[in-house]
Design a protein around this motif. Structure first.
Motif, PDB file in Angstrom:
ATOM      1  N   SER A 140       0.843  -1.208   0.000  1.00 26.81           N
ATOM      2  CA  SER A 140       0.000   0.000   0.000  1.00 26.81           C
ATOM      3  C   SER A 140       0.876   1.255   0.000  1.00 26.81           C
ATOM      4  CB  SER A 140      -0.916   0.033   1.224  1.00 26.81           C
ATOM      5  OG  SER A 140      -1.749  -1.082   1.216  1.00 26.81           O
ATOM      6  N   LEU A 141       1.954   1.230   0.791  1.00 30.32           N
ATOM      7  CA  LEU A 141       2.881   2.363   0.803  1.00 30.32           C
ATOM      8  C   LEU A 141       3.520   2.532  -0.576  1.00 30.32           C
ATOM      9  CD1 LEU A 141       4.413   4.566   2.426  1.00 30.32           C
ATOM     10  CD2 LEU A 141       6.137   2.854   2.947  1.00 30.32           C
ATOM     11  N   LEU A 142       3.820   1.394  -1.195  1.00 27.69           N
ATOM     12  CA  LEU A 142       4.413   1.432  -2.539  1.00 27.69           C
ATOM     13  C   LEU A 142       3.453   2.096  -3.532  1.00 27.69           C
ATOM     14  CD1 LEU A 142       6.838   0.495  -4.278  1.00 27.69           C
ATOM     15  CD2 LEU A 142       5.574  -1.598  -4.739  1.00 27.69           C
ATOM     16  N   LEU A 143       2.151   1.786  -3.403  1.00 26.42           N
ATOM     17  CA  LEU A 143       1.140   2.391  -4.278  1.00 26.42           C
ATOM     18  C   LEU A 143       1.161   3.917  -4.122  1.00 26.42           C
ATOM     19  CD1 LEU A 143      -1.339   1.588  -6.171  1.00 26.42           C
ATOM     20  CD2 LEU A 143      -2.743   2.035  -4.172  1.00 26.42           C
ATOM     21  N   PHE A 144       1.217   4.373  -2.865  1.00 27.78           N
ATOM     22  CA  PHE A 144       1.275   5.811  -2.586  1.00 27.78           C
ATOM     23  C   PHE A 144       2.502   6.439  -3.260  1.00 27.78           C
ATOM     24  CE2 PHE A 144       2.964   9.219   0.102  1.00 27.78           C
ATOM     25  CZ  PHE A 144       1.892  10.106   0.107  1.00 27.78           C
ATOM     26  N   LEU A 145       3.646   5.787  -3.092  1.00 27.56           N
ATOM     27  CA  LEU A 145       4.894   6.339  -3.634  1.00 27.56           C
ATOM     28  C   LEU A 145       4.895   6.328  -5.166  1.00 27.56           C
ATOM     29  CD1 LEU A 145       7.452   4.769  -1.134  1.00 27.56           C
ATOM     30  CD2 LEU A 145       6.659   7.134  -1.208  1.00 27.56           C
ATOM     31  N   LEU A 146       4.347   5.250  -5.751  1.00 28.99           N
ATOM     32  CA  LEU A 146       4.312   5.138  -7.220  1.00 28.99           C
ATOM     33  C   LEU A 146       3.532   6.288  -7.845  1.00 28.99           C
ATOM     34  CD1 LEU A 146       3.685   1.299  -7.732  1.00 28.99           C
ATOM     35  CD2 LEU A 146       5.630   2.600  -8.599  1.00 28.99           C
ATOM     36  N   TYR A 147       2.338   6.569  -7.274  1.00 25.07           N
ATOM     37  CA  TYR A 147       1.511   7.619  -7.874  1.00 25.07           C
ATOM     38  C   TYR A 147       1.961   9.015  -7.449  1.00 25.07           C
ATOM     39  CZ  TYR A 147      -1.428   4.344 -10.272  1.00 25.07           C
ATOM     40  OH  TYR A 147      -1.871   3.381 -11.150  1.00 25.07           O
ATOM     41  N   ALA A 148       2.616   9.134  -6.289  1.00 25.99           N
ATOM     42  CA  ALA A 148       3.207  10.427  -5.916  1.00 25.99           C
ATOM     43  C   ALA A 148       4.320  10.760  -6.917  1.00 25.99           C
ATOM     44  CB  ALA A 148       3.746  10.380  -4.496  1.00 25.99           C
ATOM     45  N   ALA A 149       5.090   9.730  -7.308  1.00 23.33           N
ATOM     46  CA  ALA A 149       6.152   9.925  -8.308  1.00 23.33           C
ATOM     47  C   ALA A 149       5.548  10.288  -9.659  1.00 23.33           C
ATOM     48  CB  ALA A 149       6.988   8.656  -8.426  1.00 23.33           C
ATOM     49  N   TYR A 150       4.412   9.658 -10.001  1.00 26.62           N
ATOM     50  CA  TYR A 150       3.706   9.972 -11.262  1.00 26.62           C
ATOM     51  C   TYR A 150       3.316  11.451 -11.275  1.00 26.62           C
ATOM     52  CZ  TYR A 150      -0.433  10.240 -14.331  1.00 26.62           C
ATOM     53  OH  TYR A 150      -1.354  10.614 -15.280  1.00 26.62           O
ATOM     54  N   LEU A 151       2.733  11.921 -10.151  1.00 27.80           N
ATOM     55  CA  LEU A 151       2.290  13.321 -10.083  1.00 27.80           C
ATOM     56  C   LEU A 151       3.482  14.277 -10.160  1.00 27.80           C
ATOM     57  CD1 LEU A 151      -0.515  13.154  -7.382  1.00 27.80           C
ATOM     58  CD2 LEU A 151      -0.785  13.582  -9.823  1.00 27.80           C
ATOM     59  N   LEU A 152       4.562  13.896  -9.480  1.00 31.16           N
ATOM     60  CA  LEU A 152       5.763  14.738  -9.487  1.00 31.16           C
ATOM     61  C   LEU A 152       6.318  14.843 -10.915  1.00 31.16           C
ATOM     62  CD1 LEU A 152       7.873  16.289  -7.789  1.00 31.16           C
ATOM     63  CD2 LEU A 152       9.149  14.162  -7.615  1.00 31.16           C
ATOM     64  N   ALA A 153       6.438  13.682 -11.579  1.00 27.69           N
ATOM     65  CA  ALA A 153       6.975  13.668 -12.942  1.00 27.69           C
ATOM     66  C   ALA A 153       6.072  14.464 -13.882  1.00 27.69           C
ATOM     67  CB  ALA A 153       7.104  12.232 -13.430  1.00 27.69           C
ATOM     68  N   ARG A 154       4.766  14.298 -13.716  1.00 28.16           N
ATOM     69  CA  ARG A 154       3.805  14.976 -14.605  1.00 28.16           C
ATOM     70  C   ARG A 154       3.811  16.484 -14.364  1.00 28.16           C
ATOM     71  NH1 ARG A 154       2.504  16.104 -18.317  1.00 28.16           N
ATOM     72  NH2 ARG A 154       0.763  15.720 -19.690  1.00 28.16           N
ATOM     73  N   SER A 155       4.055  16.896 -13.094  1.00 28.09           N
ATOM     74  CA  SER A 155       4.054  18.333 -12.785  1.00 28.09           C
ATOM     75  C   SER A 155       5.303  19.023 -13.360  1.00 28.09           C
ATOM     76  CB  SER A 155       3.981  18.566 -11.281  1.00 28.09           C
ATOM     77  OG  SER A 155       5.195  18.178 -10.689  1.00 28.09           O
ATOM     78  N   LEU A 156       6.354  18.257 -13.623  1.00 23.08           N
ATOM     79  CA  LEU A 156       7.577  18.844 -14.169  1.00 23.08           C
ATOM     80  C   LEU A 156       7.452  19.127 -15.670  1.00 23.08           C
ATOM     81  CD1 LEU A 156      10.282  16.727 -12.316  1.00 23.08           C
ATOM     82  CD2 LEU A 156       9.597  19.073 -11.840  1.00 23.08           C
ATOM     83  N   ALA A 157       6.521  18.402 -16.327  1.00 21.43           N
ATOM     84  CA  ALA A 157       6.348  18.592 -17.778  1.00 21.43           C
ATOM     85  C   ALA A 157       5.199  19.564 -18.037  1.00 21.43           C
ATOM     86  CB  ALA A 157       6.054  17.259 -18.436  1.00 21.43           C
ATOM     87  N   ASP A 158       5.183  20.115 -19.235  1.00 23.81           N
ATOM     88  CA  ASP A 158       4.095  20.991 -19.678  1.00 23.81           C
ATOM     89  C   ASP A 158       2.782  20.194 -19.718  1.00 23.81           C
ATOM     90  OD1 ASP A 158       2.395  22.530 -21.377  1.00 23.81           O
ATOM     91  OD2 ASP A 158       4.166  23.624 -22.031  1.00 23.81           O
ATOM     92  N   GLU A 159       1.673  20.851 -19.318  1.00 22.15           N
ATOM     93  CA  GLU A 159       0.365  20.153 -19.344  1.00 22.15           C
ATOM     94  C   GLU A 159      -0.018  19.694 -20.747  1.00 22.15           C
ATOM     95  OE1 GLU A 159       0.577  23.289 -17.794  1.00 22.15           O
ATOM     96  OE2 GLU A 159      -0.923  23.402 -16.196  1.00 22.15           O
ATOM     97  N   LEU A 160       0.488  20.411 -21.761  1.00 26.93           N
ATOM     98  CA  LEU A 160       0.090  20.106 -23.144  1.00 26.93           C
ATOM     99  C   LEU A 160       1.132  19.256 -23.877  1.00 26.93           C
ATOM    100  CD1 LEU A 160      -1.280  23.615 -24.102  1.00 26.93           C
ATOM    101  CD2 LEU A 160      -2.568  21.634 -23.350  1.00 26.93           C
ATOM    102  N   ASP A 161       2.158  18.808 -23.159  1.00 24.93           N
ATOM    103  CA  ASP A 161       3.204  18.008 -23.786  1.00 24.93           C
ATOM    104  C   ASP A 161       2.689  16.584 -24.009  1.00 24.93           C
ATOM    105  OD1 ASP A 161       5.425  16.567 -24.473  1.00 24.93           O
ATOM    106  OD2 ASP A 161       6.761  17.573 -23.061  1.00 24.93           O
ATOM    107  N   GLU A 162       2.409  16.274 -25.276  1.00 25.66           N
ATOM    108  CA  GLU A 162       1.784  14.979 -25.582  1.00 25.66           C
ATOM    109  C   GLU A 162       2.727  13.803 -25.332  1.00 25.66           C
ATOM    110  OE1 GLU A 162       0.017  12.988 -29.410  1.00 25.66           O
ATOM    111  OE2 GLU A 162      -0.977  14.890 -29.015  1.00 25.66           O
ATOM    112  N   GLN A 163       4.008  14.026 -25.578  1.00 24.01           N
ATOM    113  CA  GLN A 163       4.970  12.937 -25.356  1.00 24.01           C
ATOM    114  C   GLN A 163       5.063  12.603 -23.851  1.00 24.01           C
ATOM    115  OE1 GLN A 163       9.161  13.672 -26.189  1.00 24.01           O
ATOM    116  NE2 GLN A 163       9.231  11.750 -27.325  1.00 24.01           N
ATOM    117  N   ALA A 164       5.117  13.646 -23.010  1.00 22.09           N
ATOM    118  CA  ALA A 164       5.151  13.431 -21.552  1.00 22.09           C
ATOM    119  C   ALA A 164       3.886  12.716 -21.103  1.00 22.09           C
ATOM    120  CB  ALA A 164       5.294  14.766 -20.832  1.00 22.09           C
ATOM    121  N   ALA A 165       2.751  13.083 -21.711  1.00 23.52           N
ATOM    122  CA  ALA A 165       1.477  12.435 -21.365  1.00 23.52           C
ATOM    123  C   ALA A 165       1.510  10.951 -21.714  1.00 23.52           C
ATOM    124  CB  ALA A 165       0.334  13.129 -22.095  1.00 23.52           C
TER     125      ALA A 165
END
Lengths: 256, 60
Positions: A140-165
């Motif tokens: 369960s902790l791993l699930l939290f960390l996995l998606y926290a990392a997803y949000l962190l990575a996604r926040s570093l890229a442009d919202e409209l960057d299709e490749q990052a998406a």
């Protein structure tokens, strides 16, 4: 350069129906969902604190189950939405699904954090410890960390960057594999955590009906709340993406 | 042995977390809506500014 494609409104089949349902929820989210969610959450509190009987062995602290288990179900649902929307990002190349995936991931991380916190506070008096590195808790902790990392990575890229998406979508799909592992962890390994009481197999231990009904009411309340939060968060993401697009247009206009 | 302190703490964490998230979400939504309004105003003003010299040049 980014490309934003529009989904076809008349796409048929189950996915088309799902799309229409999501579109309807977007229309309703300020009028219907808040009062319905409010009533459902009030019913959840009354059920958990007043209606549910006192558990004979654990005592009153067992009432934490009525928020702990629905939080887990809400997190699974939110990450399920991330999973489906990530598939849609890869299939349809539509950035609106990416906005919903990012919104749902935030809500999923919130409910995973609440599940871990309420579980720790329930575990301390019953197990004698806030935390144990057993399979259910660790996955369960791993699930939290996995998606926290997803949000962190996604926040570093442009919202409209299709490749990052697209890269994020692949990551989110792989990360979702942790959900069935969490669900099966109490069967595959010996853990402190009790066996499932909601997604049971025939022959598993069952809660008394009075407790089960309160738990189901709480789950309905929290699933409605999750839906509302995902809709609100996705709208915030969508408007944020529009702001980014406008900023780019303005930069080009002022640069000329 | 009811451990009411842990029960209270669990419910408090749950509701505080939800309300904090809702308040943050409301503030963020308001902020991005305001940003979009400001950017649209600036874009309209920028388009007016670029259109005006062209119209003047056309008259002369």
């Amino acid at each position: 350069m980014t490309t934003i494609t529009r989904p076809t409104a008349n796409s048929g089949g189950m996915l088309g129906s799902l799309g229409r349902l999501i579109a309807k929820l977007y229309e309703w989210h300020w009028y219907v969902l808040p009062p319905v969610v409010g009533i459902a959450m009030m019913a959840m509190i009354v059920g958990a604190v007043v209606v549910a009987p006192r558990e004979a062995v654990e005592g009153q602290v067992q009432r934490l189950m009525y928020i702990h288990v629905p939080s887990a179900i809400a997190a699974y649902m939110a990450f399920g939405v991330v999973f489906v929307c990530s598939l849609m990002v890869l299939w349809k190349r539509d950035m609106r699904y990416d906005a919903v995936a990012r919104g749902a991931a935030t809500v999923g991380v919130l409910f995973t954090a609440l599940m871990l916190a309420t579980g720790a506070l329930w575990g301390r008096p019953i197990w004698g410890t806030f935390w144990a590195w057993d399979a259910r808790l660790t996955s369960s902790l791993l699930l939290f960390l996995l998606y926290a990392a997803y949000l962190l990575a996604r926040s570093l890229a442009d919202e409209l960057d299709e490749q990052a998406a697209r890269y994020s979508a692949v990551y989110a799909i792989v990360a979702y594999l942790d959900v069935p592992i969490i669900q099966m962890s109490v069967r595959w390994w010996r853990t402190l955590h009790p066996q499932p009481i909601v997604m049971r197999l025939p022959g598993d231990q069952q809660l008394p009906t009075s407790m089960l009904l309160v738990l189901y009411a709480g789950m309905i309340g929290i699933l409605l709340l999750t839906t509302w939060l995902i809709v609100l968060r996705s709208e915030t993401e969508r408007i944020g993406a529009r702001a980014t697009a406008l900023r780019a247009t303005l930069d080009r206009a002022e640069g000329n | 042995m009811d451990y009411l302190g842990y029960l209270f703490a669990g419910f408090a964490v749950f509701w505080a977390g939800l309300f904090a998230y809702l308040l943050w979400l409301q503030a963020r939504l308001r902020q991005v809506k305001r940003q979009v309004e400001l950017l649209e105003e600036r874009l309209a003003a920028s388009e007016d500014n670029t259109a005006a010299p062209r119209a003047t040049a056309g008259r002369s």
